[in-house]
Design an enzyme around this catalytic site. Structure first.
Site, PDB file in Angstrom:
ATOM      1  N   ILE A 171       0.857  -1.181   0.000  1.00  0.00           N
ATOM      2  CA  ILE A 171       0.000   0.000   0.000  1.00  0.00           C
ATOM      3  C   ILE A 171       0.896   1.234   0.000  1.00  0.00           C
ATOM      4  O   ILE A 171       1.842   1.316   0.797  1.00  0.00           O
ATOM      5  CB  ILE A 171      -0.926   0.010   1.230  1.00  0.00           C
ATOM      6  CG1 ILE A 171      -1.783  -1.265   1.261  1.00  0.00           C
ATOM      7  CG2 ILE A 171      -1.823   1.245   1.223  1.00  0.00           C
ATOM      8  CD1 ILE A 171      -2.594  -1.431   2.537  1.00  0.00           C
ATOM      9  N   HIS A 172       0.605   2.179  -0.878  1.00  0.00           N
ATOM     10  CA  HIS A 172       1.447   3.354  -1.034  1.00  0.00           C
ATOM     11  C   HIS A 172       0.610   4.630  -1.121  1.00  0.00           C
ATOM     12  O   HIS A 172      -0.599   4.582  -1.335  1.00  0.00           O
ATOM     13  CB  HIS A 172       2.320   3.225  -2.298  1.00  0.00           C
ATOM     14  CG  HIS A 172       3.287   2.101  -2.250  1.00  0.00           C
ATOM     15  ND1 HIS A 172       4.563   2.226  -1.752  1.00  0.00           N
ATOM     16  CD2 HIS A 172       3.161   0.810  -2.620  1.00  0.00           C
ATOM     17  CE1 HIS A 172       5.183   1.055  -1.824  1.00  0.00           C
ATOM     18  NE2 HIS A 172       4.346   0.186  -2.350  1.00  0.00           N
ATOM     19  N   ARG A 173       1.294   5.753  -0.997  1.00  0.00           N
ATOM     20  CA  ARG A 173       0.674   7.074  -1.121  1.00  0.00           C
ATOM     21  C   ARG A 173       0.522   7.400  -2.607  1.00  0.00           C
ATOM     22  O   ARG A 173       1.522   7.552  -3.313  1.00  0.00           O
ATOM     23  CB  ARG A 173       1.576   8.098  -0.423  1.00  0.00           C
ATOM     24  CG  ARG A 173       0.951   9.428  -0.141  1.00  0.00           C
ATOM     25  CD  ARG A 173       1.799  10.178   0.876  1.00  0.00           C
ATOM     26  NE  ARG A 173       2.882  10.945   0.303  1.00  0.00           N
ATOM     27  CZ  ARG A 173       3.910  11.427   1.007  1.00  0.00           C
ATOM     28  NH1 ARG A 173       3.992  11.175   2.301  1.00  0.00           N
ATOM     29  NH2 ARG A 173       4.858  12.133   0.423  1.00  0.00           N
ATOM     30  N   GLU A 235       2.387 -11.497  -0.502  1.00  0.00           N
ATOM     31  CA  GLU A 235       1.547 -11.337   0.683  1.00  0.00           C
ATOM     32  C   GLU A 235       0.087 -11.699   0.440  1.00  0.00           C
ATOM     33  O   GLU A 235      -0.672 -11.880   1.392  1.00  0.00           O
ATOM     34  CB  GLU A 235       1.649  -9.901   1.220  1.00  0.00           C
ATOM     35  CG  GLU A 235       2.882  -9.637   2.062  1.00  0.00           C
ATOM     36  CD  GLU A 235       4.081  -9.226   1.234  1.00  0.00           C
ATOM     37  OE1 GLU A 235       3.983  -9.255  -0.018  1.00  0.00           O
ATOM     38  OE2 GLU A 235       5.128  -8.885   1.820  1.00  0.00           O
ATOM     39  N   GLU A 291      -0.262  11.652   7.453  1.00  0.00           N
ATOM     40  CA  GLU A 291       0.366  10.338   7.555  1.00  0.00           C
ATOM     41  C   GLU A 291       0.155   9.747   8.952  1.00  0.00           C
ATOM     42  O   GLU A 291      -0.273  10.438   9.875  1.00  0.00           O
ATOM     43  CB  GLU A 291       1.858  10.432   7.230  1.00  0.00           C
ATOM     44  CG  GLU A 291       2.154  10.602   5.736  1.00  0.00           C
ATOM     45  CD  GLU A 291       1.971   9.316   4.956  1.00  0.00           C
ATOM     46  OE1 GLU A 291       1.514   8.311   5.535  1.00  0.00           O
ATOM     47  OE2 GLU A 291       2.289   9.303   3.742  1.00  0.00           O
TER      48      GLU A 291
END
Length: 494
Positions: A171-173, A235, A291
């Protein structure tokens, strides 16, 4: 296998399960603006975590009407309560980490299904279509008025190593930069960044899919990190182990990648080699988005870019999002961290660590509470060995608090009681300076302390709040009479 494990297969079945409870999911038909307003509402309703107070633990929330979008709903907070996560997995809050540890030990690899079986491709938008525009199709929220732009915060980014073909999901920004471009921020060391750099070195684009609105097992599984899941470990197989059923993938329509077949939305694209943009190029705010530590991240000067080739989605889709500093992050990051620590310490010190908790104030990444049981005089000192193993199990961990078996590690009041009555700063603290931690901790910077050599380096600390074995008899908690409270208050839960 519990009934929950077999009945939850995607986001919609997860929401159907939550609807069976009176306190887990609410919805509203009041039109909401995805620009700052949606997150502004949920900040009060159920974000909790490191969000500035006032906030609280509350239900997940479905917004049925999003301004500017006729056929798109947005859900937020699906995983923002540990009790809700436990219900989604058919277990107790205390057993979640053990359940995840078992899933890592018994993974089930994903499978690919034919396109006609993929709900995520019921509706197709190609980048070559006239008027194609990401934000005309998907209501990516802007979390605060000072964000760099609209962000996808719960996109399961899935790509393959261009050399080995091994897959990984993280999962990323993801910030929408134009009608067909999304910037992607990588914290150093992430596996997809390794894939991207390999492709870039060969002068090639890296095909990638972003699946949004999936089975919560996938979102939790995607947050495992090395050494528990080394490079080459997919994963998605952890989600398979959690559900005792393989995650179903489908070949993308426009790029050589795979998306999650029953996702609500799949964005297909390519990470373009040798192309960077300034993250806040459209707003000039200097800020990125809120964040997990509770602060708004700095907009990066040069981030890689995904060129979007297609967007596919289910009919009447649900876009899933989260608030970065909320307990949704604590649970997604913290429970896998707990499982990773349990796995590591159980191998080295069988039966010694009773449980692990990565609590909300520690963001799920920076703080772990380890509950240990000293059984013989030889166990004295092993509690600190367990703390060192915890740092090895999860490199971004900053603080470890050690407590005895009579302390309820899921109750931070009890943990603080142990620190008050079983801890002396000069002899109960272990400092490990100069160790790489996480770049989003603003205190891990030379400007904060001259002892820090570079941004992202921290002093890791062990707080040993356990009673020395020789003094056990002096630290017995008061023992009350065991009674059946139901005699006095019918229906009371003890």
């Amino acid at each position: 296998m519990s009934e929950t494990q077999s009945t939850v297969t995607d986001l919609r079945s997860a929401l159907a399960l939550l609807e069976q409870y009176g306190d887990e999911l609410i919805e509203t038909n009041e039109p909401v603006d995805p620009i700052a307003e949606l997150s502004g509402v949920y900040r009060y309703v159920g974000a909790h975590g490191t969000v500035q107070r006032p906030t609280r633990v509350g239900p997940a929330m479905m917004f049925n009407k999003v301004k500017g979008y006729d056929d798109m709903r947005v859900v937020i907070g699906v995983l923002s309560s540990r009790k809700r996560v436990a219900r989604l997995f058919g277990t107790s809050e205390e057993q979640l980490a053990f359940m995840l540890k078992d899933a890592v030990d018994k993974p089930i690899a994903p499978i690919v299904v034919p396109r006609e079986q993929a709900a995520c491709q019921e509706v197709v938008h190609l980048a070559t279509d006239p008027g194609f525009d990401i934000l005309k199709i998907l209501p990516a929220p802007t979390n605060t008025p000072e964000d760099a732009g609209p962000y996808f915060t719960l996109g399961m980014c899935y790509a393959a190593d261009p050399e080995t073909g091994e897959h990984d999901v993280t999962i990323h920004r993801l910030c929408v930069q134009s009608k067909d471009e999304i910037s992607m921020y990588f914290v150093p060391g992430r596996h997809l960044d390794t894939f991207r750099m390999k492709a870039e070195a060969a002068g090639k684009a890296l095909p990638i899919s972003i699946s949004i609105g999936v089975d919560p097992a996938i979102e939790i599984g995607a947050c495992f990190e090395p050494p528990t899941t080394p490079l080459g470990f997919d994963e998605l197989s952890i989600a398979g182990g959690l559900r005792n059923k393989a995650v179903e993938l489908v070949d993308c329509l426009s790029v050589n990648a795979r998306g999650i077949a029953n996702a609500e939305v799949v964005i297909e694209g390519e990470l373009v080699p040798n192309y960077r943009v300034r993250e806040d190029q459209n707003t000039d705010t200097g800020k990125a988005m809120p964040e997990f530590p509770g602060y708004t991240g700095e907009a990066k000067a040069a981030v890689p870019v995904i060129k979007v080739k297609a967007i596919t989605h289910r009919k009447h889709p649900i876009l899933q999002t989260c608030i970065g500093p909320s307990d949704e992050h604590t649970n997604m990051a913290g429970i896998p961290t707990e499982a990773s620590i349990l796995q590591m310490v159980e191998r080295a010190l069988p039966g010694f660590v009773q449980n692990v908790h990565c609590p909300s104030p520690g963001t799920g990444k920076y703080l772990a509470v380890l509950q240990v049981k000293k059984r013989t005089p030889a166990d004295e000192g092993r509690q600190r060995q367990a703390a060192l193993l915890a740092f090895s199990a999860f490199s971004e961990l900053k603080h470890v608090i050690l407590v005895d078996e009579d302390v309820e590690l899921f109750d931070m009041n009890d943990v603080m009681w142990a620190m008050t009555t079983r801890y002396q700063g000069d002899i109960s603290t272990v400092f490990i300076p100069g160790v790489r931690c996480h770049p989003l901790d603003p205190s891990s910077d030379p400007a904060f302390s001259p002892s820090i050599r570079d941004h992202g380096i921290a002093c890791k600390t062990i707080f040993d709040c356990t009673v020395p074995w020789a003094l056990k008899a002096n630290f017995q908690r008061s023992q009350f009479l065991e009674v059946d409270v139901n005699r006095f208050i019918p229906g009371f839960t003890q």
